[in-house]
Design a protein around this motif. Structure first.
Motif, PDB file in Angstrom:
ATOM      1  N   GLU A 180       0.819  -1.212   0.000  1.00  0.00           N
ATOM      2  CA  GLU A 180       0.000   0.000   0.000  1.00  0.00           C
ATOM      3  C   GLU A 180       0.853   1.262   0.000  1.00  0.00           C
ATOM      4  N   VAL A 181       1.894   1.314   0.882  1.00  0.00           N
ATOM      5  CA  VAL A 181       2.709   2.524   0.970  1.00  0.00           C
ATOM      6  C   VAL A 181       3.587   2.680  -0.276  1.00  0.00           C
ATOM      7  N   LYS A 182       4.042   1.582  -0.876  1.00  0.00           N
ATOM      8  CA  LYS A 182       4.826   1.680  -2.112  1.00  0.00           C
ATOM      9  C   LYS A 182       3.967   2.204  -3.251  1.00  0.00           C
ATOM     10  N   LEU A 183       2.717   1.778  -3.294  1.00  0.00           N
ATOM     11  CA  LEU A 183       1.811   2.280  -4.319  1.00  0.00           C
ATOM     12  C   LEU A 183       1.535   3.766  -4.129  1.00  0.00           C
ATOM     13  N   ALA A 184       1.389   4.177  -2.854  1.00  0.00           N
ATOM     14  CA  ALA A 184       1.155   5.590  -2.581  1.00  0.00           C
ATOM     15  C   ALA A 184       2.358   6.444  -2.965  1.00  0.00           C
ATOM     16  N   LEU A 185       3.571   5.947  -2.728  1.00  0.00           N
ATOM     17  CA  LEU A 185       4.775   6.700  -3.095  1.00  0.00           C
ATOM     18  C   LEU A 185       4.964   6.734  -4.608  1.00  0.00           C
ATOM     19  N   ALA A 186       4.615   5.638  -5.282  1.00  0.00           N
ATOM     20  CA  ALA A 186       4.796   5.596  -6.734  1.00  0.00           C
ATOM     21  C   ALA A 186       3.808   6.506  -7.452  1.00  0.00           C
ATOM     22  N   ALA A 214       3.925   8.102   4.097  1.00  0.00           N
ATOM     23  CA  ALA A 214       4.213   6.807   3.479  1.00  0.00           C
ATOM     24  C   ALA A 214       5.696   6.466   3.539  1.00  0.00           C
ATOM     25  N   GLY A 215       6.562   7.479   3.329  1.00  0.00           N
ATOM     26  CA  GLY A 215       8.002   7.217   3.371  1.00  0.00           C
ATOM     27  C   GLY A 215       8.464   6.761   4.736  1.00  0.00           C
ATOM     28  N   LEU A 216       7.937   7.391   5.793  1.00  0.00           N
ATOM     29  CA  LEU A 216       8.323   6.991   7.150  1.00  0.00           C
ATOM     30  C   LEU A 216       7.896   5.561   7.438  1.00  0.00           C
ATOM     31  N   ILE A 217       6.669   5.208   7.078  1.00  0.00           N
ATOM     32  CA  ILE A 217       6.173   3.865   7.363  1.00  0.00           C
ATOM     33  C   ILE A 217       6.917   2.834   6.526  1.00  0.00           C
ATOM     34  N   LEU A 218       7.261   3.179   5.283  1.00  0.00           N
ATOM     35  CA  LEU A 218       7.998   2.248   4.439  1.00  0.00           C
ATOM     36  C   LEU A 218       9.360   1.914   5.043  1.00  0.00           C
ATOM     37  N   ARG A 219      10.094   2.940   5.499  1.00  0.00           N
ATOM     38  CA  ARG A 219      11.402   2.674   6.105  1.00  0.00           C
ATOM     39  C   ARG A 219      11.264   1.860   7.389  1.00  0.00           C
ATOM     40  N   ALA A 220      10.199   2.117   8.155  1.00  0.00           N
ATOM     41  CA  ALA A 220       9.996   1.378   9.399  1.00  0.00           C
ATOM     42  C   ALA A 220       9.693  -0.091   9.120  1.00  0.00           C
ATOM     43  N   LEU A 221       8.840  -0.356   8.118  1.00  0.00           N
ATOM     44  CA  LEU A 221       8.457  -1.736   7.827  1.00  0.00           C
ATOM     45  C   LEU A 221       9.588  -2.512   7.161  1.00  0.00           C
ATOM     46  N   GLU A 222      10.471  -1.825   6.421  1.00  0.00           N
ATOM     47  CA  GLU A 222      11.588  -2.503   5.770  1.00  0.00           C
ATOM     48  C   GLU A 222      12.822  -2.606   6.654  1.00  0.00           C
ATOM     49  N   SER A 223      12.782  -1.999   7.842  1.00  0.00           N
ATOM     50  CA  SER A 223      13.908  -2.089   8.770  1.00  0.00           C
ATOM     51  C   SER A 223      13.846  -3.416   9.517  1.00  0.00           C
TER      52      SER A 223
END
Length: 320
Positions: free
Chosen positions: A136-142, A155-164
């Protein structure tokens, strides 16, 4: 008289003391000068003076150290430190974002628990939520626009948190699910071996004359009623049987069978009584006969549904 007065006159005495004072003063001044000279000489000796060759060698050594400085390694270390710092920054989310993530995970877990239970299902539900949220967050950033559930700026903050590091992030938001431990049983017993062959009766060891047998129940006439006769161990029960033989009077039945209940959950027997832990039955039989050994027969378990599979008693026929 006049000449003696001149020798001891006040004028001559005054001149003598003045001359003496001048000599003493000169001696003191000389001592001070010598001490100052010595101290200045010591200070000058501590100053190291290098010749031009020594100075040139030192400059060359400095240039060699600079030439062999691990510049690439330092750059690599700095880059790694930057990555670690970015990962740490990714875990530092605003409080409202953390609360939003926790609420979504809890909602997913509640929907999971309503249909199934278990640690495995909970872990699968959390991982499923994480995969959906990442998508969802990758789609929002794209797309560059706000999603229906998450603003673009977050979205960027949540993406980095989930990929950490997911374990560290779960600890950061207070989410903890126990680790699933897979216990694998290894059956290394030979074919035909029973489960109870390796069991050991609790308590002190039994003497050889007790002839202890696990999972056995002997028949006989009770010379000591076990419902009111309890012992701490099977060895004590056997000893009670041996003591009964020594104390028995002529014509009385002497104990030659002991039956003990070592199970904390009690022991089953085909009578109307409920037998408890540590019951010690002392019996007599002219020819001791087994009631049950090892396992209760299938026909008996069918007629007595409460009977266990394995005979819980321990017993023995003492030596004559």
């Amino acid at each position: 008289m006049a000449r003696g007065k001149w020798i001891c006159s006040y004028k001559r005495t005054t001149l003598f003391f003045c001359f003496f004072n001048i000599v003493v003063s000169l001696f003191v001044l000389r001592s001070l000068y010598v001490s100052i000279y010595i101290s200045s000489a010591n200070v000058s000796n501590n100053v190291v003076l290098y010749n031009p060759d020594q100075i040139r060698n030192m400059e060359e050594s400095i240039q060699i150290r600079k030439a062999f400085k691990p510049v690439e390694l330092i750059k690599l270390v700095n880059a790694l430190e930057g990555e670690f710092s970015r990962e740490n920054v990714a875990l530092v989310l605003p409080r409202h974002l953390k609360q939003k993530i926790v609420d979504e995970i809890l909602q997913r877990l509640r929907s999971t628990n309503s249909s199934s239970t278990g640690i495995v299902s909970e872990r699968e539900a959390v991982e499923s939520w994480r995969a959906e949220k990442l998508k969802e967050v990758k789609l929002a950033l794209a797309s560059g626009t706000s999603s229906s559930t998450i603003p673009h700026e977050e979205a960027g903050l949540i993406l980095r948190a989930l990929e950490s590091d997911w374990a560290v992030f779960c600890e950061e938001i207070g989410l903890w699910i126990p680790t699933v431990v897979a216990n694998e049983e290894h059956d290394d017993k030979p074919d035909g071996a029973e489960e109870f062959e390796e069991e050991i009766l609790p308590g002190r060891p039994l003497s050889p004359e007790c002839h202890a047998e696990l999972h056995t129940d002997y028949d006989g006439s009770a010379v000591r009623w076990g419902l009111t006769h309890h012992k701490e161990s099977a060895a004590d029960c056997c000893q009670a049987c041996l003591d009964h033989v020594r104390r028995a009077k002529e014509g009385e039945k002497k104990c030659n069978i002991w039956v003990y209940c070592p199970s904390e959950f009690g022991c089953h027997s085909p009578d109307i009584y409920e037998h408890k832990h540590q019951e010690c039955w002392l019996k007599y039989a002219e020819k001791p006969r087994l009631n049950f050994k090892d396992k209760y027969p299938e026909w008996y378990r069918n007629s007595h549904p409460s009977a266990p599979v394995i005979v819980p008693w321990a017993s023995g026929v003492v030596s004559a």
